[in-house]
Scaffold this motif. Structure first.
Motif, PDB file in Angstrom:
ATOM      1  N   LEU A  85       0.823  -1.205   0.000  1.00 22.12           N
ATOM      2  CA  LEU A  85       0.000   0.000   0.000  1.00 22.12           C
ATOM      3  C   LEU A  85       0.862   1.262   0.000  1.00 22.12           C
ATOM      4  N   VAL A  86       1.884   1.266   0.837  1.00 22.07           N
ATOM      5  CA  VAL A  86       2.792   2.414   0.890  1.00 22.07           C
ATOM      6  C   VAL A  86       3.448   2.618  -0.474  1.00 22.07           C
ATOM      7  N   ARG A  87       3.934   1.527  -1.067  1.00 19.58           N
ATOM      8  CA  ARG A  87       4.596   1.627  -2.372  1.00 19.58           C
ATOM      9  C   ARG A  87       3.646   2.158  -3.443  1.00 19.58           C
ATOM     10  N   SER A  88       2.390   1.725  -3.425  1.00 22.66           N
ATOM     11  CA  SER A  88       1.445   2.175  -4.443  1.00 22.66           C
ATOM     12  C   SER A  88       1.076   3.650  -4.270  1.00 22.66           C
ATOM     13  N   ARG A  89       1.186   4.152  -3.066  1.00 30.30           N
ATOM     14  CA  ARG A  89       0.815   5.547  -2.821  1.00 30.30           C
ATOM     15  C   ARG A  89       1.988   6.507  -2.897  1.00 30.30           C
ATOM     16  N   VAL A  90       3.143   6.077  -2.436  1.00 36.73           N
ATOM     17  CA  VAL A  90       4.273   6.987  -2.307  1.00 36.73           C
ATOM     18  C   VAL A  90       4.764   7.488  -3.660  1.00 36.73           C
ATOM     19  N   VAL A  91       4.698   6.687  -4.689  1.00 37.70           N
ATOM     20  CA  VAL A  91       5.173   7.114  -6.004  1.00 37.70           C
ATOM     21  C   VAL A  91       4.427   8.362  -6.453  1.00 37.70           C
ATOM     22  N   TRP A  92       3.095   8.312  -6.383  1.00 40.79           N
ATOM     23  CA  TRP A  92       2.303   9.465  -6.821  1.00 40.79           C
ATOM     24  C   TRP A  92       2.516  10.658  -5.906  1.00 40.79           C
ATOM     25  N   LEU A  93       2.631  10.413  -4.624  1.00 44.37           N
ATOM     26  CA  LEU A  93       2.835  11.522  -3.694  1.00 44.37           C
ATOM     27  C   LEU A  93       4.183  12.204  -3.917  1.00 44.37           C
ATOM     28  N   LEU A  94       5.209  11.421  -4.206  1.00 40.22           N
ATOM     29  CA  LEU A  94       6.529  12.004  -4.492  1.00 40.22           C
ATOM     30  C   LEU A  94       6.512  12.798  -5.796  1.00 40.22           C
ATOM     31  N   VAL A  95       5.913  12.243  -6.817  1.00 39.27           N
ATOM     32  CA  VAL A  95       5.813  12.948  -8.102  1.00 39.27           C
ATOM     33  C   VAL A  95       5.063  14.264  -7.907  1.00 39.27           C
ATOM     34  N   LEU A  96       3.981  14.207  -7.165  1.00 43.83           N
ATOM     35  CA  LEU A  96       3.167  15.407  -6.974  1.00 43.83           C
ATOM     36  C   LEU A  96       3.799  16.397  -6.003  1.00 43.83           C
ATOM     37  N   ALA A  97       4.576  15.911  -5.055  1.00 47.85           N
ATOM     38  CA  ALA A  97       5.293  16.820  -4.163  1.00 47.85           C
ATOM     39  C   ALA A  97       6.305  17.633  -4.956  1.00 47.85           C
ATOM     40  N   VAL A  98       6.978  16.964  -5.864  1.00 49.06           N
ATOM     41  CA  VAL A  98       7.929  17.660  -6.723  1.00 49.06           C
ATOM     42  C   VAL A  98       7.197  18.646  -7.634  1.00 49.06           C
ATOM     43  N   SER A  99       6.049  18.222  -8.163  1.00 47.65           N
ATOM     44  CA  SER A  99       5.310  19.117  -9.055  1.00 47.65           C
ATOM     45  C   SER A  99       4.642  20.265  -8.307  1.00 47.65           C
ATOM     46  N   ALA A 100       4.554  20.179  -6.985  1.00 51.85           N
ATOM     47  CA  ALA A 100       4.015  21.290  -6.202  1.00 51.85           C
ATOM     48  C   ALA A 100       4.899  22.521  -6.307  1.00 51.85           C
ATOM     49  N   VAL A 101       6.103  22.317  -6.784  1.00 54.55           N
ATOM     50  CA  VAL A 101       6.997  23.445  -7.054  1.00 54.55           C
ATOM     51  C   VAL A 101       6.325  24.398  -8.051  1.00 54.55           C
ATOM     52  N   LEU A 102       5.436  23.859  -8.865  1.00 58.71           N
ATOM     53  CA  LEU A 102       4.667  24.696  -9.787  1.00 58.71           C
ATOM     54  C   LEU A 102       3.914  25.797  -9.046  1.00 58.71           C
TER      55      LEU A 102
END
Length: 173
Positions: free
Chosen positions: A4-21
């Protein structure tokens, strides 16, 4: 648990980086904020409303997908329906925001907030309704993918809309 952590963390990391937008948007409109600092007071209201509107739409669509009530081929139908729903929500929330902000902060600011809420709710509901279908089409889990993406996208896009409306209506640079 680790799956569950693995399935969620990928998207959260990608989106955390994109929050730089969102940070970049604020930097881009820094001079606008300096001209009228009161605009900064409404940022949490607008990003929260946009994120919640989009997430409600995404949650409803994720449920409809799970129940088999909608399919990826229904994307245009869903998009048009959610656009209408978002427009209605925007009219209601924007009208309320217009009156309340007008009474407290003045009628020039309230027009900016009212129009931004109208545009933001329409945009957020439309994107929110489409994200689960897009997630399904690309093989991602709509329940995990949709809401974080919507929050990040609507924050950045909503701020652009807000500052463009403020600049146009208030004659700011």
């Amino acid at each position: 648990m680790f799956r569950l952590v693995r399935s969620r963390v990928v998207w959260l990391l990608v989106l955390a980086v994109s929050a730089v937008l969102t940070v970049r948007v604020l930097e881009t409109f820094e001079s606008t904020l300096e001209q009228l600092v009161v605009l900064s007071v409404f940022i949490p209201l607008l990003t929260g409303t946009g994120g919640n509107t989009g997430n409600q739409a995404a949650t409803s669509l994720t449920r409809a997908l799970a129940l088999g009530d909608v399919h990826t081929r229904d994307v245009v139908k869903v998009m048009l329906r959610e656009m209408r729903v978002g427009l209605c929500l925007g009219l209601l929330l924007g009208g309320l925001g217009f009156v309340i902000v007008g009474l407290i902060y003045g009628w020039d600011i309230c027009a900016v907030i009212g129009l931004t809420l109208l545009a933001l709710c329409t945009l957020a509901a439309t994107v929110g309704g489409c994200m689960p279908l897009i997630a399904r089409a690309i093989g991602a889990d709509p329940a995990v993918f949709s809401n974080p993406f919507i929050s990040t996208f609507v924050d950045a896009a909503g701020l652009v809309v807000y500052f463009l409306i403020a600049r146009a209506m208030l004659g700011l640079a």
